[in-house]
Write a protein that holds these residues in place. Sequence first.
Motif, PDB file in Angstrom:
ATOM      1  N   LYS A  71      24.153 -19.741  -6.312  1.00  0.00           N
ATOM      2  CA  LYS A  71      24.517 -18.379  -6.404  1.00  0.00           C
ATOM      3  C   LYS A  71      23.226 -17.253  -6.205  1.00  0.00           C
ATOM      4  CE  LYS A  71      27.850 -18.500 -10.443  1.00  0.00           C
ATOM      5  NZ  LYS A  71      28.322 -18.241 -11.775  1.00  0.00           N
ATOM      6  N   LEU A  72      22.019 -18.253  -6.142  1.00  0.00           N
ATOM      7  CA  LEU A  72      20.777 -17.106  -5.673  1.00  0.00           C
ATOM      8  C   LEU A  72      20.542 -17.129  -4.357  1.00  0.00           C
ATOM      9  CD1 LEU A  72      18.517 -18.797  -8.853  1.00  0.00           C
ATOM     10  CD2 LEU A  72      19.406 -16.249  -8.530  1.00  0.00           C
ATOM     11  N   ALA A  73      21.401 -17.564  -3.503  1.00  0.00           N
ATOM     12  CA  ALA A  73      21.135 -17.529  -1.893  1.00  0.00           C
ATOM     13  C   ALA A  73      20.938 -15.939  -1.657  1.00  0.00           C
ATOM     14  CB  ALA A  73      22.305 -18.105  -1.136  1.00  0.00           C
ATOM     15  N   TRP A  74      21.274 -15.192  -2.225  1.00  0.00           N
ATOM     16  CA  TRP A  74      21.045 -13.790  -1.680  1.00  0.00           C
ATOM     17  C   TRP A  74      19.552 -13.399  -1.846  1.00  0.00           C
ATOM     18  CZ3 TRP A  74      18.964 -11.539  -6.053  1.00  0.00           C
ATOM     19  CH2 TRP A  74      19.157 -11.827  -7.095  1.00  0.00           C
ATOM     20  N   LEU A  75      18.680 -14.258  -2.576  1.00  0.00           N
ATOM     21  CA  LEU A  75      17.323 -14.072  -2.920  1.00  0.00           C
ATOM     22  C   LEU A  75      16.620 -14.251  -1.456  1.00  0.00           C
ATOM     23  CD1 LEU A  75      15.346 -12.906  -5.119  1.00  0.00           C
ATOM     24  CD2 LEU A  75      15.252 -15.162  -5.814  1.00  0.00           C
ATOM     25  N   ALA A  76      16.881 -15.527  -0.869  1.00  0.00           N
ATOM     26  CA  ALA A  76      16.044 -15.421   0.379  1.00  0.00           C
ATOM     27  C   ALA A  76      15.972 -14.437   1.372  1.00  0.00           C
ATOM     28  CB  ALA A  76      17.066 -16.869   0.963  1.00  0.00           C
ATOM     29  N   GLY A  77      14.650 -14.493   1.859  1.00  0.00           N
ATOM     30  CA  GLY A  77      14.428 -13.533   2.829  1.00  0.00           C
ATOM     31  C   GLY A  77      13.222 -12.757   2.458  1.00  0.00           C
ATOM     32  N   CYS A  78      12.887 -11.692   3.457  1.00  0.00           N
ATOM     33  CA  CYS A  78      11.729 -11.064   3.171  1.00  0.00           C
ATOM     34  C   CYS A  78      11.887  -9.636   2.507  1.00  0.00           C
ATOM     35  CB  CYS A  78      10.705 -10.953   4.511  1.00  0.00           C
ATOM     36  SG  CYS A  78      10.152 -12.439   5.079  1.00  0.00           S
ATOM     37  N   TRP A  79      11.149  -9.201   1.544  1.00  0.00           N
ATOM     38  CA  TRP A  79      11.496  -8.076   0.949  1.00  0.00           C
ATOM     39  C   TRP A  79      10.057  -7.206   0.872  1.00  0.00           C
ATOM     40  CZ3 TRP A  79      16.374  -7.294  -0.495  1.00  0.00           C
ATOM     41  CH2 TRP A  79      17.408  -8.502  -0.555  1.00  0.00           C
ATOM     42  N   ALA A  80      10.084  -6.055   1.143  1.00  0.00           N
ATOM     43  CA  ALA A  80       8.862  -5.041   1.270  1.00  0.00           C
ATOM     44  C   ALA A  80       9.240  -4.253   0.157  1.00  0.00           C
ATOM     45  CB  ALA A  80       9.017  -4.264   2.542  1.00  0.00           C
ATOM     46  N   PRO A  81       8.094  -3.879  -0.906  1.00  0.00           N
ATOM     47  CA  PRO A  81       8.357  -3.314  -1.857  1.00  0.00           C
ATOM     48  C   PRO A  81       8.315  -1.806  -1.629  1.00  0.00           C
ATOM     49  CG  PRO A  81       6.620  -4.887  -2.380  1.00  0.00           C
ATOM     50  CD  PRO A  81       7.104  -4.853  -0.920  1.00  0.00           C
ATOM     51  N   ASP A  82       8.947  -0.959  -2.098  1.00  0.00           N
ATOM     52  CA  ASP A  82       8.930   0.608  -2.090  1.00  0.00           C
ATOM     53  C   ASP A  82       7.650   0.962  -2.296  1.00  0.00           C
ATOM     54  OD1 ASP A  82      11.607   0.495  -1.248  1.00  0.00           O
ATOM     55  OD2 ASP A  82      12.580   1.384  -2.792  1.00  0.00           O
ATOM     56  N   GLY A  83       7.011   2.094  -1.469  1.00  0.00           N
ATOM     57  CA  GLY A  83       5.868   2.471  -1.709  1.00  0.00           C
ATOM     58  C   GLY A  83       4.718   1.817  -1.519  1.00  0.00           C
ATOM     59  N   ALA A  84       4.603   0.612  -0.981  1.00  0.00           N
ATOM     60  CA  ALA A  84       3.572  -0.336  -1.131  1.00  0.00           C
ATOM     61  C   ALA A  84       2.924  -0.218   0.368  1.00  0.00           C
ATOM     62  CB  ALA A  84       3.785  -1.769  -1.588  1.00  0.00           C
ATOM     63  N   GLU A  85       1.678  -0.715   0.447  1.00  0.00           N
ATOM     64  CA  GLU A  85       1.025  -0.824   1.541  1.00  0.00           C
ATOM     65  C   GLU A  85       1.778  -1.798   2.621  1.00  0.00           C
ATOM     66  OE1 GLU A  85      -3.098  -1.038   1.960  1.00  0.00           O
ATOM     67  OE2 GLU A  85      -3.386   0.362   0.254  1.00  0.00           O
ATOM     68  N   PRO A  86       1.448  -1.546   3.878  1.00  0.00           N
ATOM     69  CA  PRO A  86       2.014  -2.434   4.873  1.00  0.00           C
ATOM     70  C   PRO A  86       1.263  -3.971   4.456  1.00  0.00           C
ATOM     71  CG  PRO A  86       1.405  -0.525   5.832  1.00  0.00           C
ATOM     72  CD  PRO A  86       0.954  -0.384   4.445  1.00  0.00           C
ATOM     73  N   GLY A  87       1.925  -5.068   4.527  1.00  0.00           N
ATOM     74  CA  GLY A  87       1.549  -6.303   4.361  1.00  0.00           C
ATOM     75  C   GLY A  87       1.889  -6.918   2.706  1.00  0.00           C
ATOM     76  N   SER A  88       2.177  -5.854   2.009  1.00  0.00           N
ATOM     77  CA  SER A  88       2.844  -6.175   0.582  1.00  0.00           C
ATOM     78  C   SER A  88       4.163  -6.649   0.813  1.00  0.00           C
ATOM     79  CB  SER A  88       2.654  -5.005  -0.249  1.00  0.00           C
ATOM     80  OG  SER A  88       1.252  -4.653  -0.498  1.00  0.00           O
ATOM     81  N   VAL A  89       4.456  -7.896   0.341  1.00  0.00           N
ATOM     82  CA  VAL A  89       5.907  -8.476   0.621  1.00  0.00           C
ATOM     83  C   VAL A  89       5.885  -9.431  -0.290  1.00  0.00           C
ATOM     84  CG1 VAL A  89       4.905 -10.389   2.136  1.00  0.00           C
ATOM     85  CG2 VAL A  89       7.137  -9.521   2.281  1.00  0.00           C
ATOM     86  N   GLU A  90       7.372  -9.889  -0.756  1.00  0.00           N
ATOM     87  CA  GLU A  90       7.766 -11.084  -1.556  1.00  0.00           C
ATOM     88  C   GLU A  90       8.843 -11.812  -0.556  1.00  0.00           C
ATOM     89  OE1 GLU A  90      10.063 -11.814  -5.373  1.00  0.00           O
ATOM     90  OE2 GLU A  90       8.402 -10.594  -5.613  1.00  0.00           O
ATOM     91  N   HIS A  91       8.528 -13.089  -0.342  1.00  0.00           N
ATOM     92  CA  HIS A  91       9.240 -13.823   0.499  1.00  0.00           C
ATOM     93  C   HIS A  91       9.843 -15.171  -0.229  1.00  0.00           C
ATOM     94  CE1 HIS A  91       8.954 -16.468   4.772  1.00  0.00           C
ATOM     95  NE2 HIS A  91      10.372 -16.370   4.221  1.00  0.00           N
ATOM     96  N   TRP A  92      11.021 -15.267   0.068  1.00  0.00           N
ATOM     97  CA  TRP A  92      11.722 -16.334  -0.528  1.00  0.00           C
ATOM     98  C   TRP A  92      12.504 -17.065   0.569  1.00  0.00           C
ATOM     99  CZ3 TRP A  92      11.819 -17.927  -5.440  1.00  0.00           C
ATOM    100  CH2 TRP A  92      11.368 -17.131  -6.596  1.00  0.00           C
ATOM    101  N   LEU A  93      12.004 -18.533   0.466  1.00  0.00           N
ATOM    102  CA  LEU A  93      12.581 -19.457   1.450  1.00  0.00           C
ATOM    103  C   LEU A  93      14.001 -19.769   0.914  1.00  0.00           C
ATOM    104  CD1 LEU A  93       9.598 -21.706   2.066  1.00  0.00           C
ATOM    105  CD2 LEU A  93      10.344 -20.044   3.637  1.00  0.00           C
ATOM    106  N   PRO A  94      14.951 -19.901   1.746  1.00  0.00           N
ATOM    107  CA  PRO A  94      16.303 -20.624   1.376  1.00  0.00           C
ATOM    108  C   PRO A  94      16.269 -21.643   0.660  1.00  0.00           C
ATOM    109  CG  PRO A  94      16.083 -20.013   3.831  1.00  0.00           C
ATOM    110  CD  PRO A  94      14.656 -20.045   3.425  1.00  0.00           C
ATOM    111  N   LEU A  95      17.060 -22.041  -0.423  1.00  0.00           N
ATOM    112  CA  LEU A  95      17.523 -23.070  -0.989  1.00  0.00           C
ATOM    113  C   LEU A  95      17.539 -24.397  -0.204  1.00  0.00           C
ATOM    114  CD1 LEU A  95      18.301 -24.262  -3.861  1.00  0.00           C
ATOM    115  CD2 LEU A  95      20.562 -24.055  -3.390  1.00  0.00           C
ATOM    116  N   ALA A  96      16.629 -25.392  -0.498  1.00  0.00           N
ATOM    117  CA  ALA A  96      16.536 -26.590   0.066  1.00  0.00           C
ATOM    118  C   ALA A  96      15.953 -27.713  -0.968  1.00  0.00           C
ATOM    119  CB  ALA A  96      15.667 -26.606   1.313  1.00  0.00           C
TER     120      ALA A  96
END
Length: 161
Positions: A29-54
């Motif tokens: 059910k958490l498959a939607w979390l996978a990917g790269c996410w950039a926070p609103d208003g953050a400097e370039p390079g700020s990121v949250e990255h989730w690998l797919p379920l494995a």
Amino acid sequence: MLERSLLLAALLALLVLPTQAQPEHELQKLAWLAGCWAPDGAEPGSVEHWLPLAGDTLLGLSRTVKRGRTTGHEFMQIRRNAAGRIDFIATVGEQKPVAFALVSLSETEAQFENPAHDFPQRVVYALEQGVLKARIEGQTQGRSKRIDFTMRRIRCEAMPG
């Protein structure tokens, strides 16, 4: 008597099988979390990255950049623990890992709690119209505190650095 015992054993087996498959289904059910996410208003390079379920685990990492320098990082896992419960495990910077137990899960939201932790006691991820909304909340110094993070999906190859 033997037939009755076999029938009872078969019925018990049918009741147990769906329960054993449930945790894996929950992680799906958490498959939607996978990917790269950039926070609103953050400097370039700020990121949250989730690998797919494995391997029955989602792995994530985050980096916070301020004034062109990395000011924070976090390693994250969502996995089943030895007791079969699903946990969100966060390692912030050089701190020790902290586990938060899954308390609520839907197709678009997951809530994790650890009432014994200093702050936060709750971690929430929700997908709202393609936008990742994360928050941490709880009590600190006797007062309620909540920090919200809004992130938008980006191509992982396009992460600025």
